[in-house]
Write a protein that holds these residues in place. Structure first.
Motif, PDB file in Angstrom:
ATOM      1  N   LEU A 155       4.236   2.130 -12.494  1.00  0.00           N
ATOM      2  CA  LEU A 155       5.358   1.716 -11.664  1.00  0.00           C
ATOM      3  C   LEU A 155       4.877   1.303 -10.266  1.00  0.00           C
ATOM      4  O   LEU A 155       5.362   0.310  -9.701  1.00  0.00           O
ATOM      5  CB  LEU A 155       6.387   2.851 -11.554  1.00  0.00           C
ATOM      6  CG  LEU A 155       7.599   2.579 -10.664  1.00  0.00           C
ATOM      7  CD1 LEU A 155       8.411   1.416 -11.219  1.00  0.00           C
ATOM      8  CD2 LEU A 155       8.439   3.836 -10.544  1.00  0.00           C
ATOM      9  N   ALA A 156       3.912   2.025  -9.717  1.00  0.00           N
ATOM     10  CA  ALA A 156       3.395   1.715  -8.379  1.00  0.00           C
ATOM     11  C   ALA A 156       2.708   0.354  -8.347  1.00  0.00           C
ATOM     12  O   ALA A 156       2.916  -0.429  -7.410  1.00  0.00           O
ATOM     13  CB  ALA A 156       2.422   2.807  -7.937  1.00  0.00           C
ATOM     14  N   ALA A 209      -0.001   7.722  -5.991  1.00  0.00           N
ATOM     15  CA  ALA A 209      -0.797   8.907  -5.662  1.00  0.00           C
ATOM     16  C   ALA A 209       0.062  10.165  -5.574  1.00  0.00           C
ATOM     17  O   ALA A 209      -0.325  11.220  -6.075  1.00  0.00           O
ATOM     18  CB  ALA A 209      -1.537   8.694  -4.349  1.00  0.00           C
ATOM     19  N   ARG A 210       1.219  10.055  -4.971  1.00  0.00           N
ATOM     20  CA  ARG A 210       2.046  11.255  -4.784  1.00  0.00           C
ATOM     21  C   ARG A 210       2.798  11.664  -6.041  1.00  0.00           C
ATOM     22  O   ARG A 210       2.900  12.843  -6.340  1.00  0.00           O
ATOM     23  CB  ARG A 210       3.046  11.017  -3.663  1.00  0.00           C
ATOM     24  CG  ARG A 210       2.369  10.984  -2.314  1.00  0.00           C
ATOM     25  CD  ARG A 210       3.173  11.733  -1.377  1.00  0.00           C
ATOM     26  NE  ARG A 210       2.396  12.013  -0.186  1.00  0.00           N
ATOM     27  CZ  ARG A 210       2.920  12.545   0.859  1.00  0.00           C
ATOM     28  NH1 ARG A 210       4.189  12.854   0.870  1.00  0.00           N
ATOM     29  NH2 ARG A 210       2.168  12.793   1.906  1.00  0.00           N
ATOM     30  N   CYS A 239       0.831  -1.216   0.000  1.00  0.00           N
ATOM     31  CA  CYS A 239       0.000   0.000   0.000  1.00  0.00           C
ATOM     32  C   CYS A 239       0.858   1.256   0.000  1.00  0.00           C
ATOM     33  O   CYS A 239       0.505   2.260  -0.635  1.00  0.00           O
ATOM     34  CB  CYS A 239      -0.938  -0.001   1.207  1.00  0.00           C
ATOM     35  SG  CYS A 239      -2.247  -1.224   1.086  1.00  0.00           S
ATOM     36  N   GLY A 240       1.989   1.204   0.704  1.00  0.00           N
ATOM     37  CA  GLY A 240       2.908   2.348   0.704  1.00  0.00           C
ATOM     38  C   GLY A 240       3.467   2.617  -0.682  1.00  0.00           C
ATOM     39  O   GLY A 240       3.630   3.774  -1.079  1.00  0.00           O
ATOM     40  N   ALA A 241       3.753   1.546  -1.425  1.00  0.00           N
ATOM     41  CA  ALA A 241       4.231   1.723  -2.801  1.00  0.00           C
ATOM     42  C   ALA A 241       3.135   2.340  -3.668  1.00  0.00           C
ATOM     43  O   ALA A 241       3.404   3.244  -4.470  1.00  0.00           O
ATOM     44  CB  ALA A 241       4.683   0.384  -3.379  1.00  0.00           C
TER      45      ALA A 241
END
Length: 130
Positions: free
Chosen positions: A30-31, A23-24, A15-17
């Motif tokens: 890639l995410a 999102a950022r 989820c951090g990826a």
């Protein structure tokens, strides 16, 4: 408990990826690829390396089904591999099966003419009438 913690960490990394890169930074392709790689590597690491270590050393949970027709005798650990002993009453064989990491290398030892369930019965002396 340690198994849940492991999966929580893998889920948090995936989820951090997704959040950090997708999102950022707006690089969703890639995410998603990175999150999928984290999930696959995490699952393979657990299945092929950590599952039995968690069960043996830290009190994890593992389920094994005894094949139908066999009677369970016992189980023991050898290093990080679990050995199960079963008895087949139809063939009079004791079967030792190894559950190794990821079930890649599974040893099997069969003892012929094995009757662990009381085959050695004492022969009673004939009764005498006195």
């Amino acid at each position: 408990m340690v198994t849940y913690l492991y999966w929580f960490i893998i889920l948090a990394l995936a989820c951090g990826a997704l959040f950090g890169i997708g999102a950022r930074l707006g690089r969703w392709q890639l995410a998603v690829i990175l999150a999928a790689v984290i999930a696959v590597v995490g699952a393979m690491t657990y299945y092929f390396w950590l599952q039995q270590i968690f069960v043996k050393r830290y009190g994890g949970v593992m389920s094994i089904t005894i094949p139908q027709g066999l009677q369970h005798i016992g189980s023991t650990w050898k290093d990080d591999n679990l050995w199960i002993e079963d008895y087949n009453p139809e063939t009079n064989e004791c079967i030792f099966r190894e559950y190794s990491r990821g079930d890649l290398l599974q040893g099997r030892v069969v003892l012929k003419n094995c009757n662990p369930l009381g085959a050695s019965r004492s022969v009673s002396a004939p009764a005498t009438n006195e």
